[in-house]
Scaffold this active site. Structure first.
Site, PDB file in Angstrom:
ATOM      1  NE  ARG A  15      34.708  44.162  52.149  1.00  0.00           N
ATOM      2  CZ  ARG A  15      33.717  44.945  51.750  1.00  0.00           C
ATOM      3  NH1 ARG A  15      32.519  44.808  52.245  1.00  0.00           N
ATOM      4  NH2 ARG A  15      33.937  45.861  50.826  1.00  0.00           N
ATOM      5  CB  THR A  78      39.174  55.381  43.429  1.00  0.00           C
ATOM      6  OG1 THR A  78      38.709  56.411  44.306  1.00  0.00           O
ATOM      7  CG2 THR A  78      38.639  54.058  43.933  1.00  0.00           C
ATOM      8  N   GLY A 139      29.248  55.477  48.489  1.00  0.00           N
ATOM      9  CA  GLY A 139      29.243  56.935  48.593  1.00  0.00           C
ATOM     10  C   GLY A 139      27.856  57.476  48.225  1.00  0.00           C
ATOM     11  CE  LYS A 349      43.674   8.281  25.266  1.00  0.00           C
ATOM     12  NZ  LYS A 349      44.983   7.799  25.740  1.00  0.00           N
ATOM     13  CG  ASN A 384      45.028   2.622  25.619  1.00  0.00           C
ATOM     14  OD1 ASN A 384      44.706   2.016  26.640  1.00  0.00           O
ATOM     15  ND2 ASN A 384      44.990   3.923  25.514  1.00  0.00           N
TER      16      ASN A 384
END
Ligand code: UD1
Ligand code: CA
Length: 451
Positions: A15, A78, A139, A349, A384
């Site tokens: 789902r 399960t 449940g 950087k 650079n």
């Protein structure tokens, strides 16, 4: 008493409508399963066993040897999932805690409470339940008139009367280990062709053994995630929890509903977070900082008393009293020394800016080493990259870089030197000299040419 934990995560999570396995969907910046693991570990299970099926390889990639894996090749329910963990766990622990991989909001204290319940239970199993008006397909807990738990009945198998029960199963159990392993094989095959772990309750009762069940204190913890709508709900609850804990620890948030702090981030007291601030990954913020609005900080270290205003900081390090923004961008390997000031549209950087460097407006510094108290004029750029390789720029202390200077790397600028506005510096500059022009020349030489 030793407790082993089993987390069921073999299902695909259809789902979610996703290529990604449900338990790997990010929640608070970490895979959903990470949260359950952490809480289980805090509750005393060093290495939980995760039952995997679909995309087992991806789960292993994400978690490595932090956990044990049990493979469930076919999803036969399960109860069948828990059986897959038996070879590894039998004889290893006194108690076995079973939980679902898609209930990431359960907290360690709740798990500890359940383990404690089972410690004093003369019967073989204890469980936590939730009281809710919306049954969500869970449940139902069937109790006798005397209030004893008799069975868990799956919604599909409920009688009309049972459908009205508002105590629900959240699939959180603590079993006495020897009893669990001995009786798992007694689970009957359901009409759906699955082995339901829920049947263990009726099996205990058939043996005349008591089952302990108590409602969870905070029903929010029992939020199970089946869809992306549930995922967003969980995200909101988790954010509220994280933010509350930081506010209690001395962090101010102007609006916690729009402040996004991932689990694992550290923040010092008296720091103020403005709206739309994102603190992510392995980030640590010092004390007395002011951050945001509109700021993203990813996996970075920020010293005390820094001010980061509408900026993006990624894999960077700021010493104390640094001030950046608005609209600064620190990228990987940026290291700003004490008292550095970076104004609007500054990008750094892989560079170290020593203490006291000022870079007020529109600049790019990449692969550079900048000495103390250097002033970088508006529009300065370290050129650079030559199209193939990156080159380094070294600027020694007390240099003054004039506005709009292009620093063509590799380049070395000596202590106290100066460049004129608009200079294109292609060659090294000696200590204490002034260069101007395109390409930049020493001012003395320029004077000679001129006269
Ligand atoms: C289960 C419980 C139900 C409870 C609900 C919510 C059973 C039979 N029912 O129903 O009483 O209200 O959880 O807590 O246990 N899984 C496996 N292998 C399998 C089947 C499931 O690993 O073969 C895992 C799934 O990945 C999932 C979890 O177990 O995380 C629950 O499975 P699911 O089939 O969704 O059970 P529910 O129908 O939700
Ligand atoms: Ca489910």
């Amino acid at each position: 008493m030793k407790t082993a934990t089993i987390i069921l995560a073999a299902g695909k999570g259809t789902r979610m409508r996703s290529q990604l396995l449900k338990v790997l969907h990010p929640l608070g910046g970490k895979p959903m399963l990470w949260h359950s693991l952490r809480e289980a570990q805090q509750a005393g299970s060093e290495k939980p066993t995760v039952v995997v099926g679909f995309q087992a390889e991806q789960v292993k990639e994400a978690f490595g040897d932090q956990i044990l894996y049990a493979l469930q090749e076919e999803q036969l329910g399960t109860g069948h999932a828990v059986m897959q963990a038996r070879p590894q766990l039998e004889g290893q622990a006194d108690l076995v805690l079973v939980m679902l991989g898609d209930m990431p909001l359960l907290q360690a204290e709740t798990l500890s409470r359940l383990i404690e319940m089972q410690r004093t239970n003369p019967g073989p199993v204890s469980m936590l339940t939730v009281m809710a008006d919306d049954p969500r397909g869970f449940g139902r807990i069937v109790r006798s008139p005397a209030g004893e738990v008799e069975a868990i009945v799956e919604e599909a198998d409920c009688t009309l009367e049972q459908l009205l029960i508002n105590e629900l199963n959240i699939s959180l159990y603590c079993f006495r280990a020897d009893w669990l392993w001995e009786n798992l094989a007694r689970i009957p095959l359901s009409a759906k062709g699955e082995y339901y772990l829920t049947d263990m309750i009726a099996i205990a009762r058939e043996q005349g053994l008591p089952v302990q069940a108590a409602a969870i204190a905070d029903p929010q913890e029992a939020l199970g995630i089946n869809t992306r709508v549930h995922l967003a709900e969980a995200e909101t609850i988790l954010r509220r929890r994280i933010n509350r804990a930081w506010m209690e620890a001395g962090v101010t948030m102007i609006d916690p509903a729009v402040t996004y702090i991932e689990a694992g981030v550290q923040i010092g007291p008296d720091t103020i977070l403005h709206p739309n601030t994102y603190l992510q990954g392995d980030t640590a913020i010092g004390a007395g900082c002011e951050i945001g609005p509109g700021t993203v900080i990813r996996s970075s270290q920020v010293g005390d008393d820094c001010r980061i205003f509408s900026s993006v900081v990624e894999f960077a390090r700021l010493e104390k009293h640094v001030e950046i923004g608005p609209y600064a961008h620190l990228r990987k390997g940026a290291h700003l020394g004490e008292g550095v000031h970076l104004g609007n549209f500054g990008e750094v950087k892989n560079s170290h800016l020593a203490a006291g460097v000022k870079m007020g407006h529109f600049s790019y510094i990449g692969d550079a080493e900048i000495g103390e108290n250097v002033n970088i004029g508006a529009g300065t750029i370290t050129c650079n990259y030559d199209g193939k390789n990156k080159h380094k720029t070294v600027i020694e202390k007390d240099v003054f870089i004039g506005s709009d200077t292009m620093l063509v790397a590799p380049l070395h600028i000596g202590e106290g030197a100066r460049t004129g506005a608009g200079a294109v510096v292609t060659r090294n500059v000696e200590k204490g000299t002034v260069v101007v022009g395109v390409p930049a020349k020493k001012l003395k030489d320029v004077d000679h040419e001129g006269g």
